[in-house]
Scaffold this motif. Structure first.
Motif, mmCIF file in Angstrom:
data_model
loop_
_atom_site.group_PDB
_atom_site.id
_atom_site.type_symbol
_atom_site.label_atom_id
_atom_site.label_comp_id
_atom_site.label_asym_id
_atom_site.label_seq_id
_atom_site.Cartn_x
_atom_site.Cartn_y
_atom_site.Cartn_z
ATOM 1 N N LEU A 59 16.195 112.758 4.716
ATOM 2 C CA LEU A 59 15.759 112.270 3.407
ATOM 3 C C LEU A 59 14.504 111.403 3.544
ATOM 4 N N ILE B 79 11.619 113.733 3.866
ATOM 5 C CA ILE B 79 11.229 114.253 2.554
ATOM 6 C C ILE B 79 10.336 113.230 1.849
ATOM 7 N N TRP C 153 6.438 113.618 0.588
ATOM 8 C CA TRP C 153 5.986 113.281 -0.762
ATOM 9 C C TRP C 153 4.846 112.267 -0.704
ATOM 10 N N LEU D 39 14.983 122.009 1.036
ATOM 11 C CA LEU D 39 14.860 120.557 0.904
ATOM 12 C C LEU D 39 15.432 120.064 -0.424
ATOM 13 N N LEU E 133 18.443 117.434 -0.859
ATOM 14 C CA LEU E 133 18.352 116.276 -1.743
ATOM 15 C C LEU E 133 19.529 116.234 -2.716
#
Length: 128
Positions: A6, A9, A13, A51, A55
């Motif tokens: 996480l 990820i 971003w 992904l 999430l």
């Protein structure tokens, strides 16, 4: 393990968001050129589906949980559409996306950075 994925990820971003904030037209132009040279790059959207599912599944104990469910669902739907959606729908949508003003890309970059910071905060990696 799930915390690290996480956080990765969130890192993606943040990197994408900062790129869009700093050089939006260059990033979009390079993306558009890459897709024109190799349209099969859209098949990599399957990673976005994976992904998004991660999430959705692993964000259950985190704060801001409805945000993660919505974001994961949007990731799965968007990536699925870009990977396997009909070309007669996908092509005009991508053309529209590639002709936006720089400020539009910067707002999207700001949104990605905000999501990254919120996810890192929810994971307990930002204190303050």
């Amino acid at each position: 393990m799930s915390r690290y994925i996480l956080a990765a990820i969130a890192g993606m971003w943040m990197a994408d968001g900062l790129a869009l904030l700093s050089a939006p037209l260059l990033v979009i132009r390079r993306l558009q050129d890459s897709l024109q040279q190799s349209p099969h790059l859209l098949r990599w959207q399957a990673v976005g589906i994976g992904l998004g599912i991660i999430l959705l599944l692993w964000s259950t104990p985190l704060p801001y949980q409805p945000l993660w469910w919505m974001t994961g669902a949007v990731m799965v739907i968007k990536s699925g559409f870009l990977a396997w959606g009909p070309a007669d729908w996908r092509t005009p949508l991508l053309s529209w996306c590639f002709t936006r003003e720089a400020v539009d890309y910067r707002f999207f970059g700001l949104w990605l950075c905000t999501l990254a910071v919120l996810l890192l905060h929810a994971l307990g990696l930002l204190h303050g």
